[in-house]
Design a protein around this motif. Structure first.
Motif, PDB file in Angstrom:
ATOM      1  N   ASP A 153       0.813  -1.215   0.000  1.00 11.62           N
ATOM      2  CA  ASP A 153       0.000   0.000   0.000  1.00 11.62           C
ATOM      3  C   ASP A 153       0.847   1.265   0.000  1.00 11.62           C
ATOM      4  N   GLU A 154       1.955   1.223   0.694  1.00 16.23           N
ATOM      5  CA  GLU A 154       2.835   2.394   0.757  1.00 16.23           C
ATOM      6  C   GLU A 154       3.398   2.725  -0.626  1.00 16.23           C
ATOM      7  N   ALA A 155       3.806   1.721  -1.369  1.00 13.11           N
ATOM      8  CA  ALA A 155       4.344   1.942  -2.720  1.00 13.11           C
ATOM      9  C   ALA A 155       3.253   2.471  -3.655  1.00 13.11           C
ATOM     10  N   TRP A 156       2.055   1.899  -3.549  1.00 13.52           N
ATOM     11  CA  TRP A 156       0.941   2.392  -4.357  1.00 13.52           C
ATOM     12  C   TRP A 156       0.672   3.863  -4.049  1.00 13.52           C
ATOM     13  N   GLN A 157       0.605   4.208  -2.772  1.00 12.34           N
ATOM     14  CA  GLN A 157       0.318   5.593  -2.385  1.00 12.34           C
ATOM     15  C   GLN A 157       1.417   6.529  -2.873  1.00 12.34           C
TER      16      GLN A 157
END
Length: 164
Positions: A4-8
């Motif tokens: 999720d962090e990479a997507w954000q």
């Protein structure tokens, strides 16, 4: 492959940065009754590469849709909105990628460049574009010579993405 962090991070960098900048600049354009917005998308919105670039490709696809929607809203207010979708552009970052591929695969830089070309399915003109070539397109779209061009996205990729 992406958490999720990479997507954000991809969404913040490749979509929300444009949205936030537009929020700051567009009110001034509306007040003066004219302006030009040019977003930089990517051919990956139509031709995503595998693995860790999926978030980038999705964010650029969202930017393309946002650009089109913004053009519908702002055209009647005298503000032109367009987008440019570069393919492989031979920047310093691209050269660093070539060097990383060469080092990690134990091959020379020519072979590393060929791997990138193969992953893209080839570039019909036989080379990546230069940053100056993209800058010339953007300068044209920002100029009065492009006064009737609005709500479109131009691909500059040497023919990488097949045309319909």
């Amino acid at each position: 492959a992406l958490d999720d962090e990479a997507w954000q991070a991809e969404l913040d960098l490749n979509l929300m940065s444009a949205v936030r900048l537009d929020r700051l600049l567009i009110p001034h354009m509306i007040a003066q009754g004219s302006g030009v917005v040019i977003h930089t998308s990517s051919i990956q919105r139509r031709l995503p590469l595998p693995e860790s670039t999926t978030g980038y490709a999705a964010a650029k696809a969202a930017l393309s849709v946002y650009s089109k929607a913004l053009s519908k809203e702002l055209g009647p207010k005298g503000i032109r909105v367009n987008a440019v979708a570069p393919g492989w552009i031979y920047t310093d970052a691209a050269e660093a990628l070539v060097e990383r591929i060469a080092t990690s695969a134990g091959i020379d830089e020519t072979a590393a460049r060929q791997r990138i070309l193969d992953a893209l399915g080839g570039i019909p003109i036989g080379r990546p574009a230069q940053p100056e070539e993209v800058a010339e397109l953007i300068a044209f779209l920002a100029s009065d010579r492009a006064a009737a061009i609005h709500g479109v996205e131009y691909t500059i990729d040497g023919g990488t993405v097949p045309c319909a």
